[in-house]
Design a protein around this motif. Sequence first.
Motif, PDB file in Angstrom:
ATOM      1  N   VAL A 106     -39.580 -29.850 -52.305  1.00  0.00           N
ATOM      2  CA  VAL A 106     -40.132 -29.614 -50.977  1.00  0.00           C
ATOM      3  C   VAL A 106     -39.767 -30.816 -50.120  1.00  0.00           C
ATOM      4  O   VAL A 106     -39.897 -31.956 -50.558  1.00  0.00           O
ATOM      5  CB  VAL A 106     -41.673 -29.460 -51.023  1.00  0.00           C
ATOM      6  CG1 VAL A 106     -42.228 -29.249 -49.629  1.00  0.00           C
ATOM      7  CG2 VAL A 106     -42.075 -28.318 -51.925  1.00  0.00           C
ATOM      8  N   GLU A 107     -39.303 -30.546 -48.922  1.00  0.00           N
ATOM      9  CA  GLU A 107     -38.984 -31.619 -47.995  1.00  0.00           C
ATOM     10  C   GLU A 107     -39.695 -31.357 -46.675  1.00  0.00           C
ATOM     11  O   GLU A 107     -39.613 -30.262 -46.115  1.00  0.00           O
ATOM     12  CB  GLU A 107     -37.482 -31.701 -47.753  1.00  0.00           C
ATOM     13  CG  GLU A 107     -37.099 -32.804 -46.790  1.00  0.00           C
ATOM     14  CD  GLU A 107     -35.599 -32.882 -46.535  1.00  0.00           C
ATOM     15  OE1 GLU A 107     -35.191 -33.803 -45.811  1.00  0.00           O
ATOM     16  OE2 GLU A 107     -34.852 -32.035 -47.042  1.00  0.00           O
ATOM     17  N   ASN A 108     -40.395 -32.364 -46.200  1.00  0.00           N
ATOM     18  CA  ASN A 108     -41.015 -32.299 -44.880  1.00  0.00           C
ATOM     19  C   ASN A 108     -39.948 -32.739 -43.893  1.00  0.00           C
ATOM     20  O   ASN A 108     -39.601 -33.911 -43.813  1.00  0.00           O
ATOM     21  CB  ASN A 108     -42.238 -33.216 -44.807  1.00  0.00           C
ATOM     22  CG  ASN A 108     -42.899 -33.190 -43.444  1.00  0.00           C
ATOM     23  OD1 ASN A 108     -42.395 -32.570 -42.516  1.00  0.00           O
ATOM     24  ND2 ASN A 108     -44.009 -33.878 -43.322  1.00  0.00           N
ATOM     25  N   THR A 109     -39.401 -31.797 -43.160  1.00  0.00           N
ATOM     26  CA  THR A 109     -38.308 -32.084 -42.235  1.00  0.00           C
ATOM     27  C   THR A 109     -38.796 -32.588 -40.880  1.00  0.00           C
ATOM     28  O   THR A 109     -37.990 -32.920 -40.028  1.00  0.00           O
ATOM     29  CB  THR A 109     -37.434 -30.833 -42.037  1.00  0.00           C
ATOM     30  OG1 THR A 109     -38.264 -29.752 -41.594  1.00  0.00           O
ATOM     31  CG2 THR A 109     -36.734 -30.445 -43.333  1.00  0.00           C
ATOM     32  N   SER A 110     -40.111 -32.675 -40.713  1.00  0.00           N
ATOM     33  CA  SER A 110     -40.653 -33.171 -39.445  1.00  0.00           C
ATOM     34  C   SER A 110     -40.902 -34.672 -39.526  1.00  0.00           C
ATOM     35  O   SER A 110     -40.716 -35.295 -40.574  1.00  0.00           O
ATOM     36  CB  SER A 110     -41.958 -32.442 -39.105  1.00  0.00           C
ATOM     37  OG  SER A 110     -43.021 -32.939 -39.900  1.00  0.00           O
ATOM     38  N   LYS A 111     -41.342 -35.257 -38.429  1.00  0.00           N
ATOM     39  CA  LYS A 111     -41.666 -36.685 -38.383  1.00  0.00           C
ATOM     40  C   LYS A 111     -43.140 -36.939 -38.676  1.00  0.00           C
ATOM     41  O   LYS A 111     -43.553 -38.072 -38.856  1.00  0.00           O
ATOM     42  CB  LYS A 111     -41.306 -37.261 -37.008  1.00  0.00           C
ATOM     43  CG  LYS A 111     -39.827 -37.236 -36.733  1.00  0.00           C
ATOM     44  CD  LYS A 111     -39.500 -37.817 -35.381  1.00  0.00           C
ATOM     45  CE  LYS A 111     -37.999 -37.748 -35.142  1.00  0.00           C
ATOM     46  NZ  LYS A 111     -37.630 -38.327 -33.856  1.00  0.00           N
ATOM     47  N   ASN A 112     -43.933 -35.880 -38.724  1.00  0.00           N
ATOM     48  CA  ASN A 112     -45.374 -35.990 -38.936  1.00  0.00           C
ATOM     49  C   ASN A 112     -45.768 -35.552 -40.341  1.00  0.00           C
ATOM     50  O   ASN A 112     -45.080 -34.745 -40.961  1.00  0.00           O
ATOM     51  CB  ASN A 112     -46.123 -35.121 -37.911  1.00  0.00           C
ATOM     52  CG  ASN A 112     -45.774 -35.501 -36.491  1.00  0.00           C
ATOM     53  OD1 ASN A 112     -45.699 -36.674 -36.154  1.00  0.00           O
ATOM     54  ND2 ASN A 112     -45.535 -34.500 -35.654  1.00  0.00           N
ATOM     55  N   SER A 113     -46.903 -36.035 -40.811  1.00  0.00           N
ATOM     56  CA  SER A 113     -47.440 -35.578 -42.097  1.00  0.00           C
ATOM     57  C   SER A 113     -47.803 -34.105 -41.997  1.00  0.00           C
ATOM     58  O   SER A 113     -48.270 -33.636 -40.954  1.00  0.00           O
ATOM     59  CB  SER A 113     -48.690 -36.377 -42.472  1.00  0.00           C
ATOM     60  OG  SER A 113     -48.345 -37.686 -42.807  1.00  0.00           O
ATOM     61  N   VAL A 114     -47.558 -33.391 -43.079  1.00  0.00           N
ATOM     62  CA  VAL A 114     -47.856 -31.963 -43.135  1.00  0.00           C
ATOM     63  C   VAL A 114     -48.548 -31.677 -44.457  1.00  0.00           C
ATOM     64  O   VAL A 114     -48.128 -32.152 -45.508  1.00  0.00           O
ATOM     65  CB  VAL A 114     -46.564 -31.114 -43.036  1.00  0.00           C
ATOM     66  CG1 VAL A 114     -46.858 -29.640 -43.248  1.00  0.00           C
ATOM     67  CG2 VAL A 114     -45.880 -31.321 -41.706  1.00  0.00           C
ATOM     68  N   SER A 115     -49.617 -30.891 -44.398  1.00  0.00           N
ATOM     69  CA  SER A 115     -50.287 -30.407 -45.607  1.00  0.00           C
ATOM     70  C   SER A 115     -49.932 -28.937 -45.770  1.00  0.00           C
ATOM     71  O   SER A 115     -49.916 -28.181 -44.798  1.00  0.00           O
ATOM     72  CB  SER A 115     -51.805 -30.573 -45.494  1.00  0.00           C
ATOM     73  OG  SER A 115     -52.135 -31.941 -45.483  1.00  0.00           O
ATOM     74  N   ALA A 116     -49.641 -28.556 -47.008  1.00  0.00           N
ATOM     75  CA  ALA A 116     -49.228 -27.183 -47.283  1.00  0.00           C
ATOM     76  C   ALA A 116     -49.719 -26.771 -48.659  1.00  0.00           C
ATOM     77  O   ALA A 116     -50.163 -27.603 -49.452  1.00  0.00           O
ATOM     78  CB  ALA A 116     -47.710 -27.070 -47.200  1.00  0.00           C
ATOM     79  N   MET A 117     -49.637 -25.466 -48.910  1.00  0.00           N
ATOM     80  CA  MET A 117     -50.091 -24.906 -50.177  1.00  0.00           C
ATOM     81  C   MET A 117     -49.129 -23.789 -50.581  1.00  0.00           C
ATOM     82  O   MET A 117     -48.588 -23.095 -49.725  1.00  0.00           O
ATOM     83  CB  MET A 117     -51.496 -24.345 -50.001  1.00  0.00           C
ATOM     84  CG  MET A 117     -52.128 -23.840 -51.268  1.00  0.00           C
ATOM     85  SD  MET A 117     -53.795 -23.187 -50.986  1.00  0.00           S
ATOM     86  CE  MET A 117     -54.657 -24.632 -50.432  1.00  0.00           C
ATOM     87  N   ALA A 118     -48.930 -23.637 -51.887  1.00  0.00           N
ATOM     88  CA  ALA A 118     -48.052 -22.584 -52.394  1.00  0.00           C
ATOM     89  C   ALA A 118     -48.879 -21.490 -53.062  1.00  0.00           C
ATOM     90  O   ALA A 118     -49.852 -21.771 -53.755  1.00  0.00           O
ATOM     91  CB  ALA A 118     -47.055 -23.156 -53.388  1.00  0.00           C
ATOM     92  N   THR A 119     -48.480 -20.259 -52.835  1.00  0.00           N
ATOM     93  CA  THR A 119     -49.018 -19.110 -53.558  1.00  0.00           C
ATOM     94  C   THR A 119     -47.819 -18.320 -54.067  1.00  0.00           C
ATOM     95  O   THR A 119     -46.699 -18.533 -53.624  1.00  0.00           O
ATOM     96  CB  THR A 119     -49.889 -18.203 -52.666  1.00  0.00           C
ATOM     97  OG1 THR A 119     -49.084 -17.670 -51.617  1.00  0.00           O
ATOM     98  CG2 THR A 119     -51.063 -18.964 -52.085  1.00  0.00           C
ATOM     99  N   PHE A 120     -48.056 -17.417 -54.992  1.00  0.00           N
ATOM    100  CA  PHE A 120     -46.934 -16.617 -55.471  1.00  0.00           C
ATOM    101  C   PHE A 120     -47.375 -15.226 -55.885  1.00  0.00           C
ATOM    102  O   PHE A 120     -48.538 -14.965 -56.142  1.00  0.00           O
ATOM    103  CB  PHE A 120     -46.196 -17.331 -56.606  1.00  0.00           C
ATOM    104  CG  PHE A 120     -46.910 -17.329 -57.925  1.00  0.00           C
ATOM    105  CD1 PHE A 120     -46.614 -16.375 -58.880  1.00  0.00           C
ATOM    106  CD2 PHE A 120     -47.855 -18.298 -58.211  1.00  0.00           C
ATOM    107  CE1 PHE A 120     -47.260 -16.384 -60.104  1.00  0.00           C
ATOM    108  CE2 PHE A 120     -48.495 -18.316 -59.430  1.00  0.00           C
ATOM    109  CZ  PHE A 120     -48.202 -17.355 -60.379  1.00  0.00           C
ATOM    110  N   GLN A 121     -46.370 -14.353 -55.923  1.00  0.00           N
ATOM    111  CA  GLN A 121     -46.533 -12.983 -56.397  1.00  0.00           C
ATOM    112  C   GLN A 121     -45.514 -12.747 -57.503  1.00  0.00           C
ATOM    113  O   GLN A 121     -44.450 -13.367 -57.518  1.00  0.00           O
ATOM    114  CB  GLN A 121     -46.266 -11.983 -55.269  1.00  0.00           C
ATOM    115  CG  GLN A 121     -47.291 -12.015 -54.166  1.00  0.00           C
ATOM    116  CD  GLN A 121     -48.634 -11.488 -54.658  1.00  0.00           C
ATOM    117  OE1 GLN A 121     -48.702 -10.522 -55.409  1.00  0.00           O
ATOM    118  NE2 GLN A 121     -49.697 -12.128 -54.236  1.00  0.00           N
ATOM    119  N   VAL A 122     -45.845 -11.856 -58.417  1.00  0.00           N
ATOM    120  CA  VAL A 122     -44.949 -11.503 -59.515  1.00  0.00           C
ATOM    121  C   VAL A 122     -44.653 -10.007 -59.416  1.00  0.00           C
ATOM    122  O   VAL A 122     -45.557  -9.204 -59.204  1.00  0.00           O
ATOM    123  CB  VAL A 122     -45.609 -11.820 -60.880  1.00  0.00           C
ATOM    124  CG1 VAL A 122     -44.727 -11.368 -62.021  1.00  0.00           C
ATOM    125  CG2 VAL A 122     -45.915 -13.297 -60.994  1.00  0.00           C
TER     126      VAL A 122
END
Length: 96
Positions: free
Chosen positions: A24-40
């Motif tokens: 994962v790469e944060n391509t912005s200049k600011n901090s970013v919080s994120a979460m992953a979910t998935f489906q099968v």
Amino acid sequence: LRFNSDQKKIAIKPGEVKTINYSVENTSKNSVSAMATFQVYPAELKDYMTKMNCFCYEKQTLKGGEKEKYALVLLVDPNVTKNIKEAIIQFVFFKK
């Protein structure tokens, strides 16, 4: 955010523990919080999968320009239905 798997296709034998790496790469200049979910897909495969380690459903924070590696460790039950020959695990990594 840029979210990628290190491998596009992965072969998993029933009973085998498999590690799948993601970056994962944060391509912005600011901090970013994120979460992953998935489906099968097919959905019935979920009954035969055990996530032994996953970054899913946990908030991740990356500073501007920061890159991180995450791993998903899966076990597919040896008793998986034999008619499942291929599966898709689809991740969504979204800002939180």
